[in-house]
Each structure stands twice: as C-alpha cells, then as structure tokens.
Design a protein around this motif. Structure first.
Motif, PDB file in Angstrom:
ATOM      1  N   TYR A 206      89.247  -5.274 -92.717  1.00 36.30           N
ATOM      2  CA  TYR A 206      90.543  -5.466 -92.065  1.00 36.30           C
ATOM      3  C   TYR A 206      90.950  -4.220 -91.289  1.00 36.30           C
ATOM      4  N   HIS A 207      91.687  -4.461 -90.218  1.00 38.71           N
ATOM      5  CA  HIS A 207      92.251  -3.361 -89.444  1.00 38.71           C
ATOM      6  C   HIS A 207      93.694  -3.708 -89.128  1.00 38.71           C
ATOM      7  N   GLY A 208      94.584  -2.807 -89.477  1.00 41.10           N
ATOM      8  CA  GLY A 208      95.995  -3.021 -89.148  1.00 41.10           C
ATOM      9  C   GLY A 208      96.329  -2.290 -87.874  1.00 41.10           C
ATOM     10  N   THR A 209      96.983  -2.981 -86.974  1.00 39.55           N
ATOM     11  CA  THR A 209      97.406  -2.328 -85.747  1.00 39.55           C
ATOM     12  C   THR A 209      98.845  -2.764 -85.471  1.00 39.55           C
ATOM     13  N   ALA A 210      99.379  -2.375 -84.305  1.00 42.14           N
ATOM     14  CA  ALA A 210     100.740  -2.771 -83.947  1.00 42.14           C
ATOM     15  C   ALA A 210     100.654  -3.796 -82.818  1.00 42.14           C
TER      16      ALA A 210
ATOM     17  N   GLN B  91      91.306  -6.878 -74.551  1.00 47.94           N
ATOM     18  CA  GLN B  91      90.418  -6.547 -73.425  1.00 47.94           C
ATOM     19  C   GLN B  91      89.222  -5.690 -73.839  1.00 47.94           C
ATOM     20  N   GLN B  92      89.464  -4.743 -74.737  1.00 41.36           N
ATOM     21  CA  GLN B  92      88.417  -3.741 -75.031  1.00 41.36           C
ATOM     22  C   GLN B  92      87.805  -3.863 -76.410  1.00 41.36           C
ATOM     23  N   GLY B  93      88.367  -4.690 -77.267  1.00 38.80           N
ATOM     24  CA  GLY B  93      88.007  -4.641 -78.676  1.00 38.80           C
ATOM     25  C   GLY B  93      88.661  -3.420 -79.306  1.00 38.80           C
ATOM     26  N   LEU B  94      88.271  -3.108 -80.545  1.00 33.37           N
ATOM     27  CA  LEU B  94      88.817  -1.918 -81.208  1.00 33.37           C
ATOM     28  C   LEU B  94      87.983  -0.714 -80.810  1.00 33.37           C
TER      29      LEU B  94
ATOM     30  N   LEU C 235      92.541  20.149 -90.635  1.00 37.88           N
ATOM     31  CA  LEU C 235      91.178  19.800 -91.071  1.00 37.88           C
ATOM     32  C   LEU C 235      90.601  18.605 -90.315  1.00 37.88           C
ATOM     33  N   ARG C 236      91.479  17.853 -89.616  1.00 33.10           N
ATOM     34  CA  ARG C 236      90.959  16.733 -88.830  1.00 33.10           C
ATOM     35  C   ARG C 236      91.033  16.975 -87.329  1.00 33.10           C
ATOM     36  N   HIS C 237      92.104  17.665 -86.919  1.00 31.30           N
ATOM     37  CA  HIS C 237      92.402  17.650 -85.479  1.00 31.30           C
ATOM     38  C   HIS C 237      92.381  19.031 -84.807  1.00 31.30           C
TER      39      HIS C 237
ATOM     40  N   ASP D 217      96.955   9.852-102.264  1.00 29.14           N
ATOM     41  CA  ASP D 217      96.764   8.427-102.567  1.00 29.14           C
ATOM     42  C   ASP D 217      95.483   7.905-101.931  1.00 29.14           C
ATOM     43  N   LYS D 218      95.173   8.391-100.751  1.00 32.69           N
ATOM     44  CA  LYS D 218      93.981   7.888-100.060  1.00 32.69           C
ATOM     45  C   LYS D 218      92.767   8.794-100.242  1.00 32.69           C
ATOM     46  N   LYS D 219      92.878   9.773-101.128  1.00 31.11           N
ATOM     47  CA  LYS D 219      91.778  10.730-101.349  1.00 31.11           C
ATOM     48  C   LYS D 219      91.260  11.291-100.020  1.00 31.11           C
ATOM     49  N   ARG D 220      92.208  11.811 -99.248  1.00 29.95           N
ATOM     50  CA  ARG D 220      91.871  12.274 -97.899  1.00 29.95           C
ATOM     51  C   ARG D 220      90.990  13.515 -97.877  1.00 29.95           C
ATOM     52  N   PHE D 221      91.108  14.349 -98.925  1.00 29.76           N
ATOM     53  CA  PHE D 221      90.457  15.658 -98.901  1.00 29.76           C
ATOM     54  C   PHE D 221      89.477  15.797-100.059  1.00 29.76           C
TER      55      PHE D 221
ATOM     56  N   GLU E  46      97.314  -6.490 -76.478  1.00 29.70           N
ATOM     57  CA  GLU E  46      96.812  -6.869 -75.157  1.00 29.70           C
ATOM     58  C   GLU E  46      95.582  -6.023 -74.787  1.00 29.70           C
ATOM     59  N   SER E  47      95.696  -4.738 -75.034  1.00 32.47           N
ATOM     60  CA  SER E  47      94.586  -3.835 -74.726  1.00 32.47           C
ATOM     61  C   SER E  47      93.390  -4.099 -75.657  1.00 32.47           C
ATOM     62  N   ILE E  48      93.665  -4.374 -76.936  1.00 33.05           N
ATOM     63  CA  ILE E  48      92.574  -4.668 -77.878  1.00 33.05           C
ATOM     64  C   ILE E  48      91.848  -5.947 -77.438  1.00 33.05           C
TER      65      ILE E  48
ATOM     66  N   GLN F  72      91.099   8.706 -80.059  1.00 28.70           N
ATOM     67  CA  GLN F  72      90.954  10.152 -80.287  1.00 28.70           C
ATOM     68  C   GLN F  72      90.002  10.441 -81.451  1.00 28.70           C
ATOM     69  N   ARG F  73      89.963   9.526 -82.405  1.00 30.56           N
ATOM     70  CA  ARG F  73      89.154   9.801 -83.598  1.00 30.56           C
ATOM     71  C   ARG F  73      87.677   9.500 -83.320  1.00 30.56           C
ATOM     72  N   HIS F  74      86.816   9.841 -84.278  1.00 32.65           N
ATOM     73  CA  HIS F  74      85.377   9.644 -84.061  1.00 32.65           C
ATOM     74  C   HIS F  74      84.917   8.229 -84.374  1.00 32.65           C
TER      75      HIS F  74
ATOM     76  N   GLN G 145     101.604  -0.543 -89.618  1.00 32.25           N
ATOM     77  CA  GLN G 145     103.055  -0.331 -89.625  1.00 32.25           C
ATOM     78  C   GLN G 145     103.461   1.038 -89.078  1.00 32.25           C
ATOM     79  N   ARG G 146     102.539   1.997 -89.101  1.00 32.98           N
ATOM     80  CA  ARG G 146     102.875   3.345 -88.611  1.00 32.98           C
ATOM     81  C   ARG G 146     103.201   3.328 -87.123  1.00 32.98           C
ATOM     82  N   TYR G 147     102.702   2.321 -86.410  1.00 32.73           N
ATOM     83  CA  TYR G 147     102.845   2.335 -84.956  1.00 32.73           C
ATOM     84  C   TYR G 147     103.781   1.259 -84.411  1.00 32.73           C
ATOM     85  N   GLY G 148     104.355   0.445 -85.286  1.00 31.81           N
ATOM     86  CA  GLY G 148     105.274  -0.596 -84.814  1.00 31.81           C
ATOM     87  C   GLY G 148     105.163  -1.814 -85.690  1.00 31.81           C
TER      88      GLY G 148
HETATM   89  C1  HQG Z   1      94.718   1.188 -81.873  1.00 28.37           C
HETATM   90  C2  HQG Z   1      95.161   6.718 -91.575  1.00 28.37           C
HETATM   91  C3  HQG Z   1      94.786  -0.115 -77.709  1.00 28.37           C
HETATM   92  C4  HQG Z   1      94.438   1.064 -83.343  1.00 28.37           C
HETATM   93  C5  HQG Z   1      94.766   5.290 -91.861  1.00 28.37           C
HETATM   94  C6  HQG Z   1      95.442   2.067 -83.908  1.00 28.37           C
HETATM   95  C7  HQG Z   1      93.399   5.144 -91.286  1.00 28.37           C
HETATM   96  C8  HQG Z   1      93.826   0.310 -79.733  1.00 28.37           C
HETATM   97  C9  HQG Z   1      95.525   3.119 -82.830  1.00 28.37           C
HETATM   98  C10 HQG Z   1      93.277   6.285 -90.328  1.00 28.37           C
HETATM   99  C11 HQG Z   1      92.578  -0.160 -79.272  1.00 28.37           C
HETATM  100  C12 HQG Z   1      94.767   4.369 -83.196  1.00 28.37           C
HETATM  101  C13 HQG Z   1      93.120   5.800 -88.931  1.00 28.37           C
HETATM  102  C14 HQG Z   1      92.508  -0.622 -77.941  1.00 28.37           C
HETATM  103  C15 HQG Z   1      92.349   0.443 -81.322  1.00 28.37           C
HETATM  104  N1  HQG Z   1      93.628  -0.581 -77.193  1.00 28.37           N
HETATM  105  N2  HQG Z   1      94.920   0.334 -78.958  1.00 28.37           N
HETATM  106  N3  HQG Z   1      91.369  -1.060 -77.400  1.00 28.37           N
HETATM  107  N4  HQG Z   1      91.684  -0.061 -80.267  1.00 28.37           N
HETATM  108  N5  HQG Z   1      93.643   0.666 -81.010  1.00 28.37           N
HETATM  109  O1  HQG Z   1      95.805   6.598 -86.067  1.00 28.37           O
HETATM  110  O2  HQG Z   1      93.043   3.135 -87.461  1.00 28.37           O
HETATM  111  O3  HQG Z   1      96.939   8.175 -93.658  1.00 28.37           O
HETATM  112  O4  HQG Z   1      93.819   6.905 -84.510  1.00 28.37           O
HETATM  113  O5  HQG Z   1      94.654  -0.239 -83.801  1.00 28.37           O
HETATM  114  O6  HQG Z   1      94.766   5.006 -93.226  1.00 28.37           O
HETATM  115  O7  HQG Z   1      95.554   3.485 -87.123  1.00 28.37           O
HETATM  116  O8  HQG Z   1      96.032   9.545 -91.821  1.00 28.37           O
HETATM  117  O9  HQG Z   1      93.803   5.030 -86.106  1.00 28.37           O
HETATM  118  O10 HQG Z   1      96.696   1.461 -84.078  1.00 28.37           O
HETATM  119  O11 HQG Z   1      92.394   5.199 -92.225  1.00 28.37           O
HETATM  120  O12 HQG Z   1      94.843   9.443 -93.994  1.00 28.37           O
HETATM  121  O13 HQG Z   1      94.929   2.556 -81.659  1.00 28.37           O
HETATM  122  O14 HQG Z   1      94.464   7.061 -90.425  1.00 28.37           O
HETATM  123  O15 HQG Z   1      94.803   7.534 -92.608  1.00 28.37           O
HETATM  124  O16 HQG Z   1      95.459   5.014 -84.222  1.00 28.37           O
HETATM  125  O17 HQG Z   1      94.254   5.025 -88.538  1.00 28.37           O
HETATM  126  P1  HQG Z   1      94.741   5.989 -85.219  1.00 28.37           P
HETATM  127  P2  HQG Z   1      94.198   4.053 -87.295  1.00 28.37           P
HETATM  128  P3  HQG Z   1      95.719   8.753 -93.051  1.00 28.37           P
END
Ligand code: HQG
Length: 182
Positions: free
Chosen positions: A101-105, A114-117, A17-19, A63-67, A110-112, A121-123, A139-142
């Motif tokens: 807030y935005h959680g990343t790894a 340079q480019q910001g967030l 439904l997303r990808h 939990d996140k009311k995804r659908f 370093e890339s963020i 792949q997502r919209h 935490q999903r990414y490191g």
């Molecule tokens: C990172 C989950 C390098 C970004 C969550 C993230 C969320 C960059 C990763 C939803 C960057 C993309 C989306 C840059 C961003 N250079 N890395 N310039 N800018 N990033 O999964 O936000 O459980 O596409 O920090 O709750 O992690 O699936 O996005 O780490 O709402 O329902 O690139 O997915 O929901 O990863 O997660 P994602 P996201 P669900």
C-alpha cells in the motif's frame, strides 16, 4: 526527557541523516552511517545540544524504527528515506507480498495517474504492508488516499523490491498499470 524533545530530536536526526548531513558538517558513508561523536559535535556547533542518552532514547522509542546504531555503538544511520546523494544503500532484494500500500494525498492523484509513483527527492518509492500506516503517511500531505499496489505481479514482471531493516518496502517506480485507486 519529554516527548516533545524526543520528537524534535527525531526530526533533527531525520533531517541530517537522510537529507542534509552537510548542514552540520557531517559525512555519511554509502550505507548511511555517521560517526556519533561527529554528529554530536556538529549539532553542538549549530547550537543544538545532543548527548548519547537522548539519541539512544530516540532510536529505541522510534515508532517506525527509523534509526539504527552500529554494533560497536560508534555510528548511527537512518535505515531508509534518504535523499542525500552521498548515500546509496544496497538493500537486499526480496519477494514482496501480493499487495502493498501507498498513502498519498488527493492533490497528487492527477500527476500519479500520468507518471505512476515516482521516488521524487528520495531514492525509492516507499510502500507499506499495512493499510493504516499508508493512510497515515498520505495524511501528512492533505486528504489521504490509499493506493493498492500489485507488488507480487510487479516482481514477477522483473521489478525489484527491497525491504529496509524497519520493514518499509522500497522500489524504484510503480507504473500506473499496477496501481489500484479506491
Ligand atoms: C507523492 C515517512 C505527484 C507521494 C513515511 C508522496 C514513508 C507523487 C509524495 C516515508 C508522484 C512524496 C516516505 C507523482 C509519488 N506525482 N506526486 N508521480 N509519485 N508522489 O515524503 O512516500 O515518518 O517523499 O505519494 O512513513 O510520502 O519520515 O514520500 O505523497 O515511509 O520516517 O509524492 O516517509 O517516514 O513524499 O513518505 P515523500 P512518502 P518517516
């Protein structure tokens, strides 16, 4: 219905439904809606047996009311997180709170810097009003790192914000000037 089968079904629904709706011959409209009967028959052809009961259980226990189900019960969609180009949801614009807030790894920092967030792949870039949620997402990414976004200030400078039905905040791009690192 085991938690394991609910989780697996939730992941499968997120995937189609997303990808990759075409992976089971499914079509989504611009707002992300899929016909439930087509979803069930497409999944069956791919060897995955789904029924209304498990889909209903996943939708209501997410939990996140995804659908979301349509009012007539005939259709289902993911409310956010899409990458497929056939969906381009029109979310209403909304004034964000002062901070989001935005959680990343750590490996992406370093890339963020340079480019910001960027949406990647997502919209949209996904933001949360909750610190705990953002950290869990990172935490999903490191090793997680919490970024604090001056959302209201961005809005005042003309950046658009949207909120999906499940409360997730969305925007197109967050320049580094609005990001505070820990
Ligand atoms: C990172 C989950 C390098 C970004 C969550 C993230 C969320 C960059 C990763 C939803 C960057 C993309 C989306 C840059 C961003 N250079 N890395 N310039 N800018 N990033 O999964 O936000 O459980 O596409 O920090 O709750 O992690 O699936 O996005 O780490 O709402 O329902 O690139 O997915 O929901 O990863 O997660 P994602 P996201 P669900």
């Amino acid at each position: 219905m085991s938690q394991k089968s609910l989780n697996e079904t939730s992941k499968f629904l997120s995937y189609v439904l997303r990808h990759e709706p075409h992976s089971i011959g499914l079509t989504l409209d611009a707002e992300g809606w899929a016909d439930l009967a087509d979803l069930i028959s497409g999944a069956a052809k791919g060897g995955r047996s789904l029924d209304h009961a498990i889909i209903e259980a996943v939708v209501s226990s997410s939990d996140k009311k995804r659908f979301e189900r349509s009012q007539d019960g005939q259709r289902i969609r993911a409310v956010q997180g899409h990458s497929t180009p056939e969906v381009s949801r029109q979310y209403p614009q909304k004034v964000p709170p002062q901070l989001l807030y935005h959680g990343t790894a750590t490996r992406f920092l370093e890339s963020i810097e340079q480019q910001g967030l960027i949406a990647g792949q997502r919209h949209h870039v996904h933001l949360s009003h909750e610190v705990e949620t953002a950290i869990a997402v990172g935490q999903r990414y490191g090793k997680p790192v919490l970024l604090t976004i001056s959302a209201l200030q961005m809005h005042e400078q003309g950046f658009r914000f949207y909120q999906a039905e499940n409360g997730v905040w969305l925007t197109e791009h967050v320049p580094m000037a609005f990001i505070r690192l820990p």
